[in-house]
Design a protein around this motif. Structure first.
Motif, PDB file in Angstrom:
ATOM      1  N   LEU A   1     -40.132 -29.841  -9.245  1.00 30.15           N
ATOM      2  CA  LEU A   1     -38.788 -29.272  -9.351  1.00 30.15           C
ATOM      3  C   LEU A   1     -38.317 -28.731  -8.011  1.00 30.15           C
ATOM      4  CD1 LEU A   1     -39.216 -27.370 -12.732  1.00 30.15           C
ATOM      5  CD2 LEU A   1     -38.186 -29.614 -12.345  1.00 30.15           C
ATOM      6  N   LEU A   2     -39.225 -28.177  -7.237  1.00 30.33           N
ATOM      7  CA  LEU A   2     -38.855 -27.616  -5.943  1.00 30.33           C
ATOM      8  C   LEU A   2     -38.582 -28.699  -4.905  1.00 30.33           C
ATOM      9  CD1 LEU A   2     -41.494 -24.741  -5.836  1.00 30.33           C
ATOM     10  CD2 LEU A   2     -39.091 -24.593  -6.490  1.00 30.33           C
ATOM     11  N   ARG A   3     -39.356 -29.780  -4.937  1.00 29.55           N
ATOM     12  CA  ARG A   3     -39.200 -30.862  -3.957  1.00 29.55           C
ATOM     13  C   ARG A   3     -38.241 -31.952  -4.412  1.00 29.55           C
ATOM     14  NH1 ARG A   3     -44.264 -31.401  -0.426  1.00 29.55           N
ATOM     15  NH2 ARG A   3     -45.292 -29.425  -0.789  1.00 29.55           N
ATOM     16  N   LEU A   4     -37.800 -31.892  -5.667  1.00 30.70           N
ATOM     17  CA  LEU A   4     -36.929 -32.902  -6.259  1.00 30.70           C
ATOM     18  C   LEU A   4     -37.541 -34.300  -6.147  1.00 30.70           C
ATOM     19  CD1 LEU A   4     -33.473 -31.600  -5.019  1.00 30.70           C
ATOM     20  CD2 LEU A   4     -34.548 -31.219  -7.230  1.00 30.70           C
ATOM     21  N   ALA A   5     -38.842 -34.353  -6.306  1.00 36.18           N
ATOM     22  CA  ALA A   5     -39.602 -35.603  -6.282  1.00 36.18           C
ATOM     23  C   ALA A   5     -40.828 -35.403  -7.153  1.00 36.18           C
ATOM     24  CB  ALA A   5     -40.020 -35.947  -4.860  1.00 36.18           C
ATOM     25  N   PRO A   6     -41.340 -36.469  -7.765  1.00 28.90           N
ATOM     26  CA  PRO A   6     -42.509 -36.289  -8.635  1.00 28.90           C
ATOM     27  C   PRO A   6     -43.759 -35.910  -7.850  1.00 28.90           C
ATOM     28  CG  PRO A   6     -41.863 -38.601  -8.526  1.00 28.90           C
ATOM     29  CD  PRO A   6     -40.849 -37.834  -7.765  1.00 28.90           C
TER      30      PRO A   6
ATOM     31  N   ASN B   1     -49.836 -35.028 -15.919  1.00 29.66           N
ATOM     32  CA  ASN B   1     -49.377 -33.653 -15.737  1.00 29.66           C
ATOM     33  C   ASN B   1     -48.689 -33.554 -14.391  1.00 29.66           C
ATOM     34  OD1 ASN B   1     -50.496 -32.747 -18.127  1.00 29.66           O
ATOM     35  ND2 ASN B   1     -52.428 -32.191 -17.159  1.00 29.66           N
ATOM     36  N   ALA B   2     -47.423 -33.195 -14.393  1.00 33.12           N
ATOM     37  CA  ALA B   2     -46.692 -33.008 -13.149  1.00 33.12           C
ATOM     38  C   ALA B   2     -46.832 -31.555 -12.706  1.00 33.12           C
ATOM     39  CB  ALA B   2     -45.230 -33.358 -13.333  1.00 33.12           C
ATOM     40  N   SER B   3     -46.602 -31.321 -11.450  1.00 32.95           N
ATOM     41  CA  SER B   3     -46.672 -29.982 -10.887  1.00 32.95           C
ATOM     42  C   SER B   3     -45.278 -29.368 -10.873  1.00 32.95           C
ATOM     43  CB  SER B   3     -47.232 -30.050  -9.464  1.00 32.95           C
ATOM     44  OG  SER B   3     -47.136 -28.803  -8.831  1.00 32.95           O
ATOM     45  N   ILE B   4     -45.228 -28.054 -10.873  1.00 28.92           N
ATOM     46  CA  ILE B   4     -43.953 -27.356 -10.763  1.00 28.92           C
ATOM     47  C   ILE B   4     -43.304 -27.637  -9.414  1.00 28.92           C
ATOM     48  CG2 ILE B   4     -44.851 -25.192  -9.839  1.00 28.92           C
ATOM     49  CD1 ILE B   4     -42.161 -25.454 -12.522  1.00 28.92           C
ATOM     50  N   ALA B   5     -44.100 -28.076  -8.447  1.00 28.14           N
ATOM     51  CA  ALA B   5     -43.570 -28.445  -7.139  1.00 28.14           C
ATOM     52  C   ALA B   5     -42.611 -29.627  -7.249  1.00 28.14           C
ATOM     53  CB  ALA B   5     -44.707 -28.776  -6.180  1.00 28.14           C
TER      54      ALA B   5
END
Length: 145
Positions: free
Chosen positions: A96-101, A90-94
């Motif tokens: 998308l904000l940080r442009l890193a997994p 499960n990835a975090s919505i962060a």
């Protein structure tokens, strides 16, 4: 005022199209890319055959599930080095904000690792470690012309 309704309708259609395209790409392209990465790149880097039965992705919940991951043993070994029944990431919505997994959770089910000790400091996976250590560091790759 008809231009306002037409404009908002266009904006709505563009946003809906982007959301649907994100879903289609996430459902079809992401599993294909993960499968290619694990089966091709990981096999090449590890020097062992890596197989994956199934990959599923839900781009809206940022969840990827891997099923039936197998890393073969050394040539002549009857048992695989590693088998994994299922792993869910499960990835975090962060992300998308940080442009890193940014990984929020990892669930692993049915992990089996077969390690054999041949002699002191030599195991069934030692060839993989030697192979990875022989590669140049990322800083050395950038520094060379």
């Amino acid at each position: 005022m008809p231009w306002l309704t037409t404009r908002w309708r266009r904006v709505g259609v563009v946003i809906a199209t982007l959301v649907v395209a994100f879903g289609v790409v996430g459902v079809f392209a992401l599993p294909a890319a993960v499968r290619w990465g694990l089966e091709t790149v990981a096999s090449r880097e590890l020097g062992r055959t890596v197989r994956l039965e199934d990959v599923s992705a839900n781009p809206y919940t940022l969840r990827v599930t891997l099923s039936g991951l197998t890393v073969e043993g050394a040539p002549g070994d009857s048992a695989p080095l590693l088998t994994l029944r299922e792993a869910t990431i499960n990835a975090s919505i962060a992300s998308l904000l940080r442009l890193a997994p940014v990984v929020e959770a990892v669930a692993v089910d049915g992990l089996t690792v077969n390690i054999v000790r041949f002699e002191p400091q030599r195991f069934s996976f030692s060839d993989i470690v030697d192979r990875l250590q022989a590669k140049p560091k990322s800083d050395e790759r950038r520094a060379s012309p």
